[in-house]
Write an enzyme that holds these catalytic residues in place. Structure first.
Site, mmCIF file in Angstrom:
data_model
loop_
_atom_site.group_PDB
_atom_site.id
_atom_site.type_symbol
_atom_site.label_atom_id
_atom_site.label_comp_id
_atom_site.label_asym_id
_atom_site.label_seq_id
_atom_site.Cartn_x
_atom_site.Cartn_y
_atom_site.Cartn_z
ATOM 1 N N HIS A 93 43.165 38.034 39.016
ATOM 2 C CA HIS A 93 42.628 38.543 37.745
ATOM 3 C C HIS A 93 43.239 37.765 36.572
ATOM 4 O O HIS A 93 42.533 37.379 35.633
ATOM 5 C CB HIS A 93 43.006 40.023 37.540
ATOM 6 C CG HIS A 93 42.378 40.977 38.508
ATOM 7 N ND1 HIS A 93 43.093 41.932 39.191
ATOM 8 C CD2 HIS A 93 41.083 41.149 38.888
ATOM 9 C CE1 HIS A 93 42.286 42.649 39.949
ATOM 10 N NE2 HIS A 93 41.054 42.183 39.792
ATOM 11 N N LYS B 160 35.651 58.304 40.517
ATOM 12 C CA LYS B 160 36.374 57.459 41.480
ATOM 13 C C LYS B 160 37.882 57.611 41.342
ATOM 14 O O LYS B 160 38.645 56.929 42.028
ATOM 15 C CB LYS B 160 36.007 55.987 41.242
ATOM 16 C CG LYS B 160 34.622 55.611 41.724
ATOM 17 C CD LYS B 160 34.461 54.103 41.667
ATOM 18 C CE LYS B 160 33.082 53.662 42.051
ATOM 19 N NZ LYS B 160 32.863 52.245 41.757
ATOM 20 N N ARG C 133 34.661 34.579 43.518
ATOM 21 C CA ARG C 133 35.564 34.063 44.553
ATOM 22 C C ARG C 133 34.812 33.256 45.596
ATOM 23 O O ARG C 133 35.313 32.280 46.117
ATOM 24 C CB ARG C 133 36.278 35.225 45.251
ATOM 25 C CG ARG C 133 37.297 35.900 44.376
ATOM 26 C CD ARG C 133 37.759 37.190 44.974
ATOM 27 N NE ARG C 133 36.653 38.129 45.049
ATOM 28 C CZ ARG C 133 36.792 39.443 45.188
ATOM 29 N NH1 ARG C 133 37.979 39.958 45.309
ATOM 30 N NH2 ARG C 133 35.742 40.223 45.214
ATOM 31 N N SER D 219 42.229 43.294 44.985
ATOM 32 C CA SER D 219 43.186 44.402 44.870
ATOM 33 C C SER D 219 43.194 45.249 46.139
ATOM 34 O O SER D 219 44.248 45.700 46.597
ATOM 35 C CB SER D 219 42.818 45.290 43.675
ATOM 36 O OG SER D 219 42.907 44.573 42.485
#
Ligand code: PNS
Length: 168
Positions: free
Chosen positions: A17, A41, A92, A129
């Protein structure tokens, strides 16, 4: 004044990040790192919104033009409220692309905003993460993947979780 947003969940912030935030800060006058605070969430997160914001503020302190904010609801509403016309996302791998393209097109259909994709630096192309949390949970070494102070909080939080639910 060129202003961009780097949105994400950041649970927790990783060096991947920070690579994207740092490169975005070199391209724009002002960058807002916006942390999605989706209450539905919240129980799935390892860190609360406040904790994630505090960690990002510490990690982004070296960048003079980066601020951190939480947002609820649509990212496009956050962009409108803050006069932001550029969303920056790291890519990515090709596998990221389909969903990111769909979100970019949805967002630009809602408001006047462009999404800009920055290719993740190769050394972070595998980094997420969720994987950091999983590897750390089972005792793997993630010290090269997150800032030192995040590693300390991660270790502490996982130990708290283990003692709250022994054997789980
Ligand atoms: O780090 P993540 O989990 O990939 O971040 C996802 C995030 C928070 C950027 C994305 O879920 C988001 O923009 N959420 C806000 C809700 C929203 O605007 N949904 C419509 C997307 S087209």
């Amino acid at each position: 004044m060129r202003k961009a947003v780097c949105p994400g969940s950041f649970d927790p912030v990783t060096n991947g990040h920070l690579d994207i935030i740092s490169r975005t800060s070199a391209l724009f006058d002002e960058v807002v790192v916006a942390i999605g605070v989706n209450k539905a969430k919240a129980s799935a997160r390892l860190f609360s919104a406040e904790e994630r914001i505090a960690m990002l503020e510490q990690a982004c302190a070296p960048f003079g033009n980066v601020t951190v904010a939480g947002f609820e609801g649509l990212l496009t509403s956050f962009c409108e409220e803050n006069g932001i016309k550029a969303i920056v996302k790291g890519l990515r791998a090709v596998s990221d692309f389909d969903y990111e393209l769909q979100m970019a097109q949805m967002n630009s259909s809602l408001v006047d905003v462009e999404t800009i994709f920055i290719p993740t630096s190769p050394e972070y192309s595998f980094l997420a993460s969720s994987l950091v949390k999983e590897v750390a949970t089972f005792g793997g070494d993630v010290s090269r993947l997150v800032p030192e102070f995040v590693l300390a909080r991660l270790t502490e939080r996982l130990a708290e979780k283990r003692s709250a639910a022994p054997g789980a």
